[in-house]
Design a protein around this motif. Structure first.
Motif, PDB file in Angstrom:
ATOM      1  N   GLY A   1       0.693   5.653  -7.071  1.00  0.00           N
ATOM      2  CA  GLY A   1       0.767   6.926  -6.365  1.00  0.00           C
ATOM      3  C   GLY A   1       1.160   7.998  -7.360  1.00  0.00           C
ATOM      4  O   GLY A   1       2.037   7.778  -8.197  1.00  0.00           O
TER       5      GLY A   1
ATOM      6  N   ARG B   1       2.027   5.296  -0.448  1.00  0.00           N
ATOM      7  CA  ARG B   1       1.663   6.698  -0.202  1.00  0.00           C
ATOM      8  C   ARG B   1       2.780   7.564  -0.787  1.00  0.00           C
ATOM      9  O   ARG B   1       3.959   7.289  -0.565  1.00  0.00           O
ATOM     10  CB  ARG B   1       1.523   6.947   1.288  1.00  0.00           C
ATOM     11  CG  ARG B   1       1.112   8.350   1.617  1.00  0.00           C
ATOM     12  CD  ARG B   1       0.791   8.489   3.100  1.00  0.00           C
ATOM     13  NE  ARG B   1       0.556   9.881   3.388  1.00  0.00           N
ATOM     14  CZ  ARG B   1       1.107  10.541   4.379  1.00  0.00           C
ATOM     15  NH1 ARG B   1       1.920   9.922   5.205  1.00  0.00           N
ATOM     16  NH2 ARG B   1       0.856  11.810   4.559  1.00  0.00           N
TER      17      ARG B   1
ATOM     18  N   GLN C   1       4.186  11.588  -1.226  1.00  0.00           N
ATOM     19  CA  GLN C   1       4.038  12.951  -0.721  1.00  0.00           C
ATOM     20  C   GLN C   1       5.318  13.734  -0.965  1.00  0.00           C
ATOM     21  O   GLN C   1       6.365  13.160  -1.256  1.00  0.00           O
ATOM     22  CB  GLN C   1       3.699  12.952   0.769  1.00  0.00           C
ATOM     23  CG  GLN C   1       4.789  12.353   1.634  1.00  0.00           C
ATOM     24  CD  GLN C   1       4.340  12.198   3.082  1.00  0.00           C
ATOM     25  OE1 GLN C   1       3.147  12.201   3.367  1.00  0.00           O
ATOM     26  NE2 GLN C   1       5.278  12.068   3.975  1.00  0.00           N
TER      27      GLN C   1
ATOM     28  N   THR D   1       6.260   6.067   0.746  1.00  0.00           N
ATOM     29  CA  THR D   1       6.135   5.285   1.972  1.00  0.00           C
ATOM     30  C   THR D   1       5.186   4.132   1.676  1.00  0.00           C
ATOM     31  O   THR D   1       4.162   4.338   1.024  1.00  0.00           O
ATOM     32  CB  THR D   1       5.540   6.146   3.106  1.00  0.00           C
ATOM     33  OG1 THR D   1       6.314   7.328   3.239  1.00  0.00           O
ATOM     34  CG2 THR D   1       5.525   5.399   4.421  1.00  0.00           C
ATOM     35  N   TRP D   2       5.531   2.933   2.128  1.00  0.00           N
ATOM     36  CA  TRP D   2       4.629   1.812   1.903  1.00  0.00           C
ATOM     37  C   TRP D   2       4.701   0.810   3.031  1.00  0.00           C
ATOM     38  O   TRP D   2       5.654   0.744   3.791  1.00  0.00           O
ATOM     39  CB  TRP D   2       4.899   1.134   0.559  1.00  0.00           C
ATOM     40  CG  TRP D   2       6.233   0.477   0.430  1.00  0.00           C
ATOM     41  CD1 TRP D   2       6.548  -0.825   0.697  1.00  0.00           C
ATOM     42  CD2 TRP D   2       7.451   1.092  -0.011  1.00  0.00           C
ATOM     43  NE1 TRP D   2       7.872  -1.048   0.450  1.00  0.00           N
ATOM     44  CE2 TRP D   2       8.450   0.109   0.016  1.00  0.00           C
ATOM     45  CE3 TRP D   2       7.794   2.378  -0.424  1.00  0.00           C
ATOM     46  CZ2 TRP D   2       9.768   0.369  -0.356  1.00  0.00           C
ATOM     47  CZ3 TRP D   2       9.104   2.640  -0.789  1.00  0.00           C
ATOM     48  CH2 TRP D   2      10.067   1.636  -0.755  1.00  0.00           C
TER      49      TRP D   2
ATOM     50  N   LYS E   1       0.877  -1.176   0.000  1.00  0.00           N
ATOM     51  CA  LYS E   1       0.000   0.000   0.000  1.00  0.00           C
ATOM     52  C   LYS E   1       0.911   1.222   0.000  1.00  0.00           C
ATOM     53  O   LYS E   1       1.631   1.461   0.967  1.00  0.00           O
ATOM     54  CB  LYS E   1      -0.907  -0.017   1.218  1.00  0.00           C
ATOM     55  CG  LYS E   1      -1.844  -1.208   1.202  1.00  0.00           C
ATOM     56  CD  LYS E   1      -2.626  -1.300   2.482  1.00  0.00           C
ATOM     57  CE  LYS E   1      -3.462  -2.569   2.466  1.00  0.00           C
ATOM     58  NZ  LYS E   1      -4.105  -2.811   3.755  1.00  0.00           N
TER      59      LYS E   1
END
Length: 117
Positions: free
Chosen positions: A104, A12, A14, A25-26, A10
């Motif tokens: 992402g 993210r 940023q 980030t995962w 999963k």
């Protein structure tokens, strides 16, 4: 005992601290019957409005040794004014690949601002 292939990470995406890069980030859901993760592959592509999206646009941009979750890395070789897309997938100790993470996306408007999706 058979060990399962890792689940898809999963992801993210940023803006990194002080706007000096893109932070990925995962994490992933682990179970006791899942094989240990050895590494992660990172993929990216830079969006180009003149080129239709297709799988050949994704480039393998790196491989990271697995550390305790959650994992993170900061990428710095990206230019303001472009949209970038990222994927991550896990590789287990048997060299099997997980499914790709959710994509992402980040649009770097200027070095100080960003749009996430």
């Amino acid at each position: 005992m058979y060990e399962m292939v890792p689940a898809a990470p999963k992801l993210r995406v940023q803006l990194a601290d002080a706007g000096k890069g893109i932070q990925l980030t995962w994490s992933l859901d682990t179970t006791s019957d899942m094989a240990a993760i050895e590494s992660y592959q990172l993929y990216a592509y830079q969006e180009n409005k003149n080129v239709p999206v297709n799988s050949s646009l994704w480039k393998n941009i790196g491989k990271l040794e697995a550390l305790p979750l959650p994992m993170a890395c900061t990428l710095t070789q990206f230019t303001a004014g472009h949209t970038y897309h990222f994927l991550v997938r896990a590789i287990d100790v048997y060299k099997r690949y997980s499914a790709f993470s959710n994509p992402g996306t980040i649009h770097l408007r200027t070095p100080a601002t960003v749009n996430l999706s």
